[in-house]
Scaffold this motif. Structure first.
Motif, PDB file in Angstrom:
ATOM      1  N   GLY A  34       8.045 -15.433  -7.911  1.00  0.00           N
ATOM      2  CA  GLY A  34       8.745 -16.695  -7.964  1.00  0.00           C
ATOM      3  C   GLY A  34       8.034 -17.440  -9.195  1.00  0.00           C
ATOM      4  O   GLY A  34       9.003 -18.143  -9.873  1.00  0.00           O
ATOM      5  N   SER A  35       6.987 -16.947  -9.576  1.00  0.00           N
ATOM      6  CA  SER A  35       6.151 -17.756 -10.558  1.00  0.00           C
ATOM      7  C   SER A  35       6.881 -17.086 -11.829  1.00  0.00           C
ATOM      8  O   SER A  35       7.355 -18.010 -12.843  1.00  0.00           O
ATOM      9  CB  SER A  35       4.967 -17.429 -10.531  1.00  0.00           C
ATOM     10  N   ARG A  36       6.894 -15.868 -11.944  1.00  0.00           N
ATOM     11  CA  ARG A  36       7.982 -15.159 -13.183  1.00  0.00           C
ATOM     12  C   ARG A  36       8.973 -15.865 -13.306  1.00  0.00           C
ATOM     13  O   ARG A  36       9.615 -16.052 -14.511  1.00  0.00           O
ATOM     14  CB  ARG A  36       7.786 -13.671 -12.929  1.00  0.00           C
ATOM     15  N   ALA A  37      10.053 -15.960 -12.203  1.00  0.00           N
ATOM     16  CA  ALA A  37      11.319 -16.394 -12.462  1.00  0.00           C
ATOM     17  C   ALA A  37      11.147 -17.947 -12.861  1.00  0.00           C
ATOM     18  O   ALA A  37      11.998 -18.169 -13.707  1.00  0.00           O
ATOM     19  CB  ALA A  37      11.922 -16.547 -10.993  1.00  0.00           C
ATOM     20  N   ARG A  38      10.335 -18.551 -12.502  1.00  0.00           N
ATOM     21  CA  ARG A  38      10.382 -19.979 -12.850  1.00  0.00           C
ATOM     22  C   ARG A  38      10.000 -20.001 -14.509  1.00  0.00           C
ATOM     23  O   ARG A  38      10.371 -20.741 -15.284  1.00  0.00           O
ATOM     24  CB  ARG A  38       9.187 -20.774 -12.066  1.00  0.00           C
ATOM     25  N   GLN A  39       8.929 -18.861 -14.950  1.00  0.00           N
ATOM     26  CA  GLN A  39       8.546 -19.099 -16.177  1.00  0.00           C
ATOM     27  C   GLN A  39       9.738 -18.450 -17.048  1.00  0.00           C
ATOM     28  O   GLN A  39       9.824 -19.350 -18.004  1.00  0.00           O
ATOM     29  CB  GLN A  39       7.318 -18.098 -16.231  1.00  0.00           C
ATOM     30  N   ARG A  40      10.426 -17.641 -16.748  1.00  0.00           N
ATOM     31  CA  ARG A  40      11.696 -17.323 -17.229  1.00  0.00           C
ATOM     32  C   ARG A  40      12.443 -18.238 -17.609  1.00  0.00           C
ATOM     33  O   ARG A  40      13.232 -18.521 -18.651  1.00  0.00           O
ATOM     34  CB  ARG A  40      12.435 -16.205 -16.664  1.00  0.00           C
TER      35      ARG A  40
END
Length: 229
Positions: A34-40
């Motif tokens: 989820g953190s990676r998706a938000r960062q993207r």
């Protein structure tokens, strides 16, 4: 009897049959995903806003992807990951504008206004959005894009409800209510109405003359449709 963790009779809430290891062990990867998706998404938005600023300053043709990437704090390859070309940034802007207009149109359609009232309110929505684009200094670039590269509805990114869809829904509604009879197919009429209004928006400067011309066009369209009925 004492039950082992993971045994069907276990009272240990951390584990259950079929789970490989404690439940707490599986949580960090989900959170990390989820953190990676938000960062993207944050990176994509930063590139998008930076590119629009660049387009406003120097124009689409003179804008350089290397400069946009540098200002956005990303590698050039990251820009291409999110937007294959500069035009794709403008297509994203067009998609967002389209979605905003469709939402506003849907609220008007839900009120079930008459033909003239609906078209006049649609006209105000289009002029309002047109003004917002003009204030951002991107109107000419967006109009040029529409001419060069219209929506590809087979592309999932752009396969969103369109103005034509929402206008068609309204026209079908007033036909079903017996307020309008048509010999022309609804989808064709929707294209004619929107093309006419956008034609005025594309050719005239913002101001009272544009609003008057668009309102006159609406009256002409209504008279023609009422005569056909």
């Amino acid at each position: 009897m004492e039950h082992l963790p993971g045994h069907p009779g276990s009272n240990d809430p951390r584990e259950s049959p079929g789970r490989l290891g404690p439940a707490t062990d599986a949580s960090p990867p989900v959170a990390a995903h989820g953190s990676r998706a938000r960062q993207r998404e944050e990176t994509r938005e930063r590139i998008f806003e930076t590119a629009l600023r660049e387009f406003r300053e120097v124009g689409l043709s003179a804008a350089r992807i290397e400069r946009i990437a540098k200002k956005a704090g990303v590698a050039r390859g990251t820009f291409y990951f999110h937007f294959p070309t500069k035009e794709d940034v403008m297509l994203e802007l067009a998609r967002r504008i389209n979605a905003r207009i469709v939402r506003r149109m849907a609220r008007i359609v839900a009120e079930e206004p008459g033909l003239r009232a609906f078209l006049l309110r649609l006209n105000e929505v289009l002029i309002d959005e047109h003004a917002r684009i003009g204030e951002a200094g991107l109107h000419a670039e967006l109009i040029s894009l529409y001419i060069r590269r219209p929506y590809d509805l087979s592309d999932p990114l752009h396969n969103v409800p369109t103005l034509n869809d929402e206008l068609g829904r309204f026209l079908n509604g007033i036909i079903q209510r017996g307020e309008l009879k048509l010999r022309l197919p609804v989808d064709q009429l929707s294209v004619v109405i929107l093309s006419s209004l956008f034609g005025v928006l594309a050719r005239m400067r913002l101001g009272e003359e544009m609003r008057t011309t668009c309102n006159s066009l609406v009256e002409l369209l209504v008279l023609g449709l009422e005569a056909e009925a």
